[in-house]
Design an enzyme around this catalytic site. Structure first.
Site, PDB file in Angstrom:
ATOM      1  N   HIS A   1     -48.398  36.323 -36.874  1.00 40.11           N
ATOM      2  CA  HIS A   1     -48.929  36.787 -38.159  1.00 40.11           C
ATOM      3  C   HIS A   1     -50.323  36.226 -38.393  1.00 40.11           C
ATOM      4  O   HIS A   1     -51.172  36.882 -38.999  1.00 40.11           O
ATOM      5  CB  HIS A   1     -47.998  36.387 -39.298  1.00 40.11           C
TER       6      HIS A   1
ATOM      7  N   ASP B   1     -42.748  29.681 -37.370  1.00 40.53           N
ATOM      8  CA  ASP B   1     -42.140  30.688 -36.511  1.00 40.53           C
ATOM      9  C   ASP B   1     -42.934  30.707 -35.217  1.00 40.53           C
ATOM     10  O   ASP B   1     -44.075  31.196 -35.160  1.00 40.53           O
ATOM     11  CB  ASP B   1     -42.121  32.071 -37.185  1.00 40.53           C
TER      12      ASP B   1
ATOM     13  N   ASP C   1     -47.332  43.327 -34.106  1.00 38.71           N
ATOM     14  CA  ASP C   1     -46.532  42.110 -34.109  1.00 38.71           C
ATOM     15  C   ASP C   1     -45.581  42.139 -32.913  1.00 38.71           C
ATOM     16  O   ASP C   1     -44.457  42.613 -33.031  1.00 38.71           O
ATOM     17  CB  ASP C   1     -45.751  42.140 -35.439  1.00 38.71           C
TER      18      ASP C   1
ATOM     19  N   GLU D   1     -43.476  33.244 -46.068  1.00 40.02           N
ATOM     20  CA  GLU D   1     -44.029  33.495 -44.727  1.00 40.02           C
ATOM     21  C   GLU D   1     -45.125  34.551 -44.803  1.00 40.02           C
ATOM     22  O   GLU D   1     -44.848  35.734 -45.000  1.00 40.02           O
ATOM     23  CB  GLU D   1     -42.904  33.970 -43.799  1.00 40.02           C
TER      24      GLU D   1
ATOM     25  N   HIS E   1     -31.188  36.490 -41.088  1.00 38.59           N
ATOM     26  CA  HIS E   1     -31.232  37.342 -42.290  1.00 38.59           C
ATOM     27  C   HIS E   1     -29.777  37.662 -42.625  1.00 38.59           C
ATOM     28  O   HIS E   1     -28.945  37.810 -41.717  1.00 38.59           O
ATOM     29  CB  HIS E   1     -31.908  38.682 -42.037  1.00 38.59           C
TER      30      HIS E   1
ATOM     31  N   ASP F   1     -44.254  39.639 -31.244  1.00 35.48           N
ATOM     32  CA  ASP F   1     -43.219  38.587 -31.263  1.00 35.48           C
ATOM     33  C   ASP F   1     -42.803  38.129 -29.874  1.00 35.48           C
ATOM     34  O   ASP F   1     -41.610  38.114 -29.534  1.00 35.48           O
ATOM     35  CB  ASP F   1     -41.971  39.082 -32.013  1.00 35.48           C
TER      36      ASP F   1
ATOM     37  N   ASP G   1     -28.360  40.349 -40.498  1.00 34.38           N
ATOM     38  CA  ASP G   1     -28.172  40.098 -39.062  1.00 34.38           C
ATOM     39  C   ASP G   1     -26.735  39.665 -38.803  1.00 34.38           C
ATOM     40  O   ASP G   1     -26.174  39.959 -37.755  1.00 34.38           O
ATOM     41  CB  ASP G   1     -29.027  38.922 -38.541  1.00 34.38           C
TER      42      ASP G   1
ATOM     43  N   GLU H   1     -46.108  31.843 -39.057  1.00 31.95           N
ATOM     44  CA  GLU H   1     -45.824  32.484 -37.773  1.00 31.95           C
ATOM     45  C   GLU H   1     -47.120  32.697 -37.004  1.00 31.95           C
ATOM     46  O   GLU H   1     -48.093  33.232 -37.536  1.00 31.95           O
ATOM     47  CB  GLU H   1     -45.104  33.824 -37.990  1.00 31.95           C
TER      48      GLU H   1
ATOM     49  N   ASP I   1     -39.127  32.877 -33.408  1.00 35.14           N
ATOM     50  CA  ASP I   1     -39.047  34.259 -33.907  1.00 35.14           C
ATOM     51  C   ASP I   1     -39.679  35.125 -32.815  1.00 35.14           C
ATOM     52  O   ASP I   1     -40.799  35.609 -32.942  1.00 35.14           O
ATOM     53  CB  ASP I   1     -39.801  34.384 -35.242  1.00 35.14           C
TER      54      ASP I   1
HETATM   55  C1  XLS Z   1     -41.304  39.867 -39.557  1.00 31.73           C
HETATM   56  C2  XLS Z   1     -40.990  38.505 -39.924  1.00 31.73           C
HETATM   57  C3  XLS Z   1     -39.536  38.237 -40.262  1.00 31.73           C
HETATM   58  C4  XLS Z   1     -39.397  36.940 -40.999  1.00 31.73           C
HETATM   59  C5  XLS Z   1     -38.082  36.772 -41.693  1.00 31.73           C
HETATM   60  O1  XLS Z   1     -42.385  40.174 -39.071  1.00 31.73           O
HETATM   61  O2  XLS Z   1     -41.440  37.663 -38.897  1.00 31.73           O
HETATM   62  O3  XLS Z   1     -38.738  38.285 -39.129  1.00 31.73           O
HETATM   63  O4  XLS Z   1     -39.599  35.835 -40.168  1.00 31.73           O
HETATM   64  O5  XLS Z   1     -37.797  37.835 -42.520  1.00 31.73           O
HETATM   65 CA    CA Z   2     -41.304  35.479 -38.721  1.00 29.57          CA
HETATM   66 CA    CA Z   3     -43.418  38.630 -36.451  1.00 31.40          CA
END
Ligand code: XLS
Ligand code: CA
Ligand code: CA
Length: 439
Positions: free
Chosen positions: A271, A296, A307, A232, A101, A309, A104, A268, A339
């Protein structure tokens, strides 16, 4: 130059019998499956946010991560140190891509102009590292959800000044992605959604979101950016109702606003499960519509509703994901972006290395199993046979559009003793397990 991961060697493939935790057991980058190497099939990518900037905070406590590259008081010095750490780790793990991003990689300044200047400095710095290696940018994106100005959303905010601001921010994010040769650009609707219809004009918000995406398409064309635009999907978090709920919802939205030829999906895993789907369902749906762009790669926790991750280690899921990806003829200019973040208790830098090794091995193994499944056509042959009734007789006439209700009634009146065949789900699950365990 080794600075932040001093005791970590370059990670290499040692095979499945290796007991070395700092080695790949399945990811053998140059091993060929068909005409492509594992490296070309998998196109692994590092997420800058979780890996370099993630501090390990949660709603109950402070950051826990030990990150030497964050020991700089000046935010620009810190940003540069993060670039150095990123490229050191990318090289040690042999990861060919990264994603970021805008926020980041460089800190926000006190004005938008200053923020853009900070970005320009860091982009130049990143470029030097990219020039010295083969590492490429898989995608860039904009963080249009963290700052308080985005409290009511960004392109779907009730405040037109916010719409203008996010347009300026995304314009710049597309420019730097272009500058760094990004293969794709991602739109994730951070706060594009709503909490209650008591204060929301959903129609206007969706129309505005479409206007915004059209502006992005126009601008990319104007500057000659050829990267693929990706959306996404995510069903909830941070808002209660995210507009980009899942692949099917986003596809309907793109069709309605005639934007479907410009966008593919970045799917993702976590998600997908938040939306009540499997990862495979989302990949399959996107593949079916010809819009599977990138992935992702992570996983959620089935016992938690948010989430998380996590790094993907579930071979069953990576196998079925790779099955869809291979059937899609690969990810083309997309990739598998981790991700994913280490757990709060895994706070040492070496935990980052173990996590990527675990994720890369899980996908490498999934790739091999999926490749064999497809080679043997085990599932495909079963499915073909299951739908055989549509290849002949009345089924063929249905598929070819040669019959309507009247003809079908005539047929059914003479054939009302229907015979069905078992779906054999458990048999197929057993066969899949056999492949996972034995390939
Ligand atoms: C958040 C998302 C984010 C996207 C990019 O849940 O996964 O990180 O991948 O903005
Ligand atoms: Ca993501
Ligand atoms: Ca995520």
């Amino acid at each position: 130059m080794t600075k932040y991961f001093k005791d970590i060697p370059v990670i290499s493939y040692e095979g499945k019998d290796s007991k070395n935790p700092l080695a790949f057991k399945y990811y053998n980058p140059k091993e060929k499956l068909g005409s492509q190497t594992m490296e070309e099939h998998l196109r692994f990518s590092m997420s800058y946010w979780h890996t370099l900037t993630g501090a390990g905070t949660d709603p109950f406590g402070a950051g826990t991560m030990i990150r030497e590259w964050d020991h700089f008081a000046d935010p620009m010095d810190k940003a540069k140190a993060r670039v150095e750490a990123a490229f050191e780790l990318l090289k040690k793990l042999n990861i060919p891509f990264f994603c970021f991003h805008d926020r980041d990689i460089a800190p926000e300044g006190s004005t938008l102009r200053q923020t853009n200047k900070n970005l320009d400095i860091i982009v130049e710095y990143i470029k030097q590292f990219m020039n010295d290696t083969d590492i490429q940018l898989l995608w860039g994106t904009a963080n249009a959800f963290g700052h308080p100005r985005y409290v009511h959303g960004a392109a779907t905010s009730c405040n037109a000044d916010v719409f203008a601001y996010v347009a300026a921010q995304v314009k710049k994010a597309i420019e730097i992605t272009y500058e760094l040769g990004g293969k794709n650009y991602v739109f994730w609707g951070g706060r594009e959604g709503y909490e209650t219809l008591l204060n929301t004009n959903m129609k206007l918000e969706l129309d505005n979101f479409a206007r915004f995406l059209q502006m992005a398409v126009d601008y990319a064309k104007e500057i000659g950016f050829k990267g693929q635009f990706l959306i996404e999907p995510k069903p909830k978090e941070p808002t209660k109702h995210q507009y980009d709920f899942d692949v099917a919802t986003v596809f309907g939205f793109l069709k309605k606003y005639e934007l479907d030829s410009y966008f593919k999906m970045n799917i993702e895993a976590n998600h997908a499960t938040l939306a009540g789907h499997t990862f495979q369902h989302e990949l399959h749906t996107a593949r079916m519509y010809g819009i599977l762009g990138s992935v992702d790669a992570n996983q959620g926790d089935p016992l938690l509703g948010w989430d998380t991750d996590q790094f993907p280690t579930n071979i069953y899921d990576t196998t079925l994901a790779m099955y869809e990806i291979l059937k899609n003829d690969g990810l083309h200019q997309g990739g598998l972006n981790f991700d994913a973040k280490v757990r709060r208790g895994s706070f040492e830098p070496i935990d980052l290395v173990y996590s990527y090794i675990a994720g890369m091995d899980a996908f490498a193994r999934g790739l091999k199993v999926a490749y064999k499944l497809l080679e043997d056509k085990t599932i495909e042959n079963f499915i073909d046979k299951r739908y055989q009734s549509y290849t002949e007789g009345i089924g063929k006439s249905i598929v070819e559009g040669k019959v309507g209700f009247k003809e079908l009634e005539e047929y059914a009146l003479q054939n009302d003793q229907i015979i069905n065949v078992s779906g054999r789900q458990e048999m197929l699950e057993g066969i899949l397990n056999q492949y996972i365990l034995e390939v």
